[in-house]
Design an enzyme around this catalytic site. Sequence first.
Site, PDB file in Angstrom:
ATOM      1  N   LYS A 177       0.833  -1.198   0.000  1.00 12.76           N
ATOM      2  CA  LYS A 177       0.000   0.000   0.000  1.00 12.76           C
ATOM      3  C   LYS A 177       0.871   1.252   0.000  1.00 12.76           C
ATOM      4  CE  LYS A 177      -4.067  -1.922   2.319  1.00 12.76           C
ATOM      5  NZ  LYS A 177      -4.975  -1.819   3.479  1.00 12.76           N
ATOM      6  N   HIS A 248      -7.425 -13.061   0.330  1.00 10.25           N
ATOM      7  CA  HIS A 248      -7.045 -12.530   1.633  1.00 10.25           C
ATOM      8  C   HIS A 248      -7.111 -13.600   2.725  1.00 10.25           C
ATOM      9  CE1 HIS A 248      -5.785  -8.537   2.771  1.00 10.25           C
ATOM     10  NE2 HIS A 248      -6.367  -8.667   3.946  1.00 10.25           N
ATOM     11  N   HIS A 274       2.223  -4.322   7.722  1.00  4.41           N
ATOM     12  CA  HIS A 274       1.329  -3.484   8.516  1.00  4.41           C
ATOM     13  C   HIS A 274       2.099  -2.291   9.070  1.00  4.41           C
ATOM     14  CE1 HIS A 274      -1.571  -7.060   9.463  1.00  4.41           C
ATOM     15  NE2 HIS A 274      -1.841  -6.496   8.312  1.00  4.41           N
TER      16      HIS A 274
END
Length: 302
Positions: A177, A248, A274
């Site tokens: 991301k 996922h 994360h």
Amino acid sequence: MKWQNALNDYKYYLKIERGLSNNSIVNYELDVEKLMHYIDANQITISPITIDYEDIQAFIYEVSKQINPRSQSRLISGLRSFFNYLVFEDYRKTNPLDQIESPKTGRKLPDTLSIDDIDNLINAIDLTKEYNGVRIGERNRALLEILYSCGLRVSELTNLKISDLFFDEGFIKVTGKGDKQRFVPIGPNTQKYILIWKDIRAYIDILPDYRDTLFLNNRGKQLTRAMIFTIIKNLAKAINLNKVISPHTFRHSFASHLLENGADLRAIQLMLGHESITTTEIYMHIDKSHLKEVLLKHHPRK
């Protein structure tokens, strides 16, 4: 300032200044478009600058009849971000979402697969199946192996490049991301299946833009997210798996199985990409029996 102009400026801000991925930008865009559609449908004459708390509250009330609390919370968060941008750019003085509370949704624990489930799904792949001369079974096995063995998001999988493979060092480079990159370890077994697919891939007539893309369809283009969902859905159906799963699910299973086998939470966080360890901590809630075993094994007054 018109709605479409505000949205276009916001999208530019998300891409250039915040460096978000295209998928994230699309999600933020959809949040604002829902509000725009509501305004058009109700023939409300209002702009992003003049819309107030009451207008937003009426919109949220209507939307709450159609979507669940979790989706509602996500929508409110997206709109809050949009109006924060307008405040930041001095188009408005206040954010009309400041007084809107998100519904309490609780913490949804991710679905996981057992090791037997994963083995059964991979064993259900027909390795002899060809499509236009391409042995797609070998491709499907390689992509499921890497989904589970490396804990990738589906977008990270589809964008994986051959130049991202550092097998001599035992790592792959993953772009996550916000185009943030990380190195994830990859085991010899998974490497083996990827090398088999690479040999088959060499016989595909690959389009110039995708020569470095690892997972391709039979037309020489990047494999889509939708196709990976379909592959997994069909395999689940083939083994009569009584679960709704997605790419996922393999990522969740990767993290859960590592934790169950004693892996450090910080290491799992780094591999998953994360930003906050609180996101990774959700896996601590999946298997309480594991936590009990840790206590009995390590606490001095067990």
